[in-house]
Design a protein around this motif. Structure first.
Motif: not given
Length: 604
Positions: A275-281
């Motif tokens: 997920w873009v979100r997980d990778a970003s976090f």
């Protein structure tokens, strides 16, 4: 038989795929050759048709499980009437080159007395949909299903006494192995083997074990975290590393699929993607504890997705990708599997890939900004892609969407999506000004300020005295616990403190936090769910930032008690305290690191 509880597992992996091992010595989840490949062992989701690779004592016994200190090597120790034995499980790291060859190494040792072990190798290729043939050889066995092949190598010395009795039954290999104190045997299961089954000497196996231990300890030694809760932070970091696909740097949300958010319910999703979100976090969490190479790898993966700018219906970015960056994620059902404790349907693929989730743009730009501050730099092509993303967002942020929780009940104007759109423009402005990059800064500033005003005017609910989930209701949303981390409001602003209090009243039970209330705010799915551990750790972070340190520390310490026996967390906690959802979940371990770093710094 029934599926082993989700929490009764340890995780091993080689940085391209992973396996779950139960406290009774069974590998009952393993996909090969990648995290998102079809399963070879899937008893976790169907005890009868899923397949497993089990080593356990033949008679009555008890067991305990632990990680070899500071590693991803798992030890399961058995105690029986006549002795003590153990199985040591690990997967040697296979590096950044894509390969189909992966090894599950299992050392079997009798520590005291005498112990008879039963070994069962029962693969079920392609989620149990593809039949296989097995050929037994002197030094092992071969399992073949079309182009997929597994070789079972035996660990023993050439002149050792033959202690094992082996038979083939229904395509499965059964072995009985009787060991006396001090005797060591074992097996290595290898996919796409370079050699036919052969004997592996104990010394060679010991070297493989020691090199794996050294690899993990050398990696962990790079951590710069010296605060409280060092052991749990280290275990979370190791877990995140295990969930990283080394060839691309992509971080999967979890290595599993179909584990339910409610027993017997339909909320059973496939999380084996990035997920873009997980990778970003992950970028900020890993930088905070010194793992710059991993943060850089995740950043590079994300940068590639931003530069591609072809996310489909969701704009320049897709919500999630396969570990190789592709987006073929059509959702389908494995109708022949019963599901974990009868929780069906069991889904593979994930239709959330086609949703519009505006928050991902803020999370992506925030991670780019964080990486830039850490000295990674942003090349011209990257900056051009960032501009393109913000140009698109400027035209699309003010519309309904599915939101961070991937609801399937229709689009809404989610406050969190607007908040992260504000973050996207804010970080773009900062990057442009810090480096003198060409950009329509005046337009971005207008967009940022317009979002700010809209959130204050429509996301703030005067009666509730809180920021709410979406503009057309008064329900709360634990995603907004991240608001003080973004800089949108100071962490002790009265508006935020009032929101924090409201979340504490409506969504928090002791220290466990619900994402939202699916009864008052329907999400298009039947049933309910457990508390979301990501949100529970985000609550700790928000309390610490608000200066409520005693409350934050108590909440954090209590959350640590919900970890399983080896420090791992699933996605959710059931009302019974049982772990639910896909396991282990990267999001939860990222949030644990964030909370530990914030709280430790606040405590001084």
């Amino acid at each position: 038989m029934t599926e082993t509880a989700i929490a009764e597992h340890g995780l091993i992996g080689d940085l391209q795929t992973a396996a779950l091992v139960t406290t009774d010595g069974s590998v009952d989840w393993f996909c090969c050759p990648r995290f998102d490949s079809p399963s070879v062992f899937g008893a976790l989701l169907d005890d009868e048709r899923g397949g497993r690779f089990r080593i356990r004592p033949a008679g009555p016994h008890t067991s305990v499980q632990m990680y070899y200190p500071d590693t991803a090597v798992l030890i399961t120790r058995f105690s029986g009437a006549d002795g003590i034995g153990e199985v040591v499980d690990f997967m040697p790291p296979c590096g950044e080159a894509v390969t189909g060859t992966h090894r599950i190494a299992r050392l079997v040792r009798c520590v005291r007395g005498r112990m008879a072990f039963e070994v069962l190798v029962a693969p079920r290729f392609d989620y149990g949909r593809r039949p296989h043939e097995v050929v037994l050889t002197g030094p092992g066995a071969v399992f073949v299903a079309d182009e997929r092949c597994l070789a079972l190598h035996v660990v023993r010395e050439p002149d050792d006494a033959h202690l094992a009795e082996t038979r083939v039954e229904g395509g499965d290999v059964h072995t009985r192995l009787v060991l006396e104190a001090g005797q060591v045997r074992g097996v290595v299961l290898e996919s796409d083997p370079a050699r036919s089954p052969h004997e592996i000497r104990v010394g060679e196996f010991t070297e493989l074990f020691e090199s794996t231990v050294d690899w993990w300890r050398t990696w962990l030694a790079r951590s710069t975290y010296r605060g409280r809760w060092r052991e749990m932070v280290a275990r979370s970091a190791i877990t995140l590393k295990l969930l990283t696909y080394a060839p691309t740097g992509g971080l999967v949300a979890a290595p599993t699929l179909g584990l339910p958010e409610e027993l017997g319910g339909e909320r059973n999703w496939d999380y084996r993607y990035t997920w873009v979100r997980d990778a970003s976090f992950s970028v900020s969490a890993l930088l905070a504890v010194g793992f710059t190479e991993e943060a850089a790898a995740f950043g590079a993966w994300l940068g590639e997705r931003i530069r591609e700018g072809d996310g489909g219906p969701s704009g320049p970015l897709a919500v999630l990708y396969r570990v190789d960056g592709t987006t073929d994620l059509r959702e389908e059902t494995l109708g022949h599997w019963s599901g974990y404790r009868g929780s069906s349907p069991v889904r593979i693929g994930n239709d959330a890939a086609g949703q519009l989730q505006l928050d991902i743009y803020g999370e992506a730009l925030d991670s780019v900004c964080t990486a830039d501050r850490a000295g990674f730099g942003l090349p011209h092509r990257g900056w051009t892609a960032v501009r393109a993303v913000l140009d698109w967002l400027g035209e699309h942020w003010d519309q309904p969407e599915e939101g961070i929780w991937e609801t399937r009940g229709g689009r809404r104007c989610f406050t969190y999506g607007r908040l992260m759109s504000w973050v996207a423009f804010d970080r773009g402005i900062r990057l442009a000004r810090a480096h003198g990059r060409p950009a329509p800064v005046e337009d971005w500033t207008w967009q940022r300020d317009s979002i700010y005003d809209q959130i204050l005017n429509r996301g703030w609910h005067r009666t509730r005295q809180a920021f709410v989930q979406h503009y057309t209701g008064d329900d709360l949303d634990a995603a907004l616990l991240r608001m003080p981390r973004t800089g949108f409001l100071p962490p002790r602003d009265p508006l935020w403190i009032s929101t924090l209090d409201a979340i504490g009243t409506d969504l928090v039970t002791d220290t466990l936090v619900h994402r939202y209330d699916p009864v008052s705010s329907p999400d298009g799915l039947a049933g309910s769910e457990g508390t979301f551990s990501l949100c529970s750790f985000a609550y700790v972070d928000a309390l610490a930032r608000a200066g409520r340190l005693e409350q934050a520390r108590a909440a954090f310490e209590k959350m640590l008690t919900y970890a399983n026996h080896v420090g791992l967390y699933a996605e959710e906690i059931a009302p019974t305290g049982e772990q639910l959802g896909n396991f282990p979940q990267a999001f939860t371990h990222l949030a644990l690191i964030d909370a530990a770093v914030t709280l430790d710094a606040a405590l001084g």
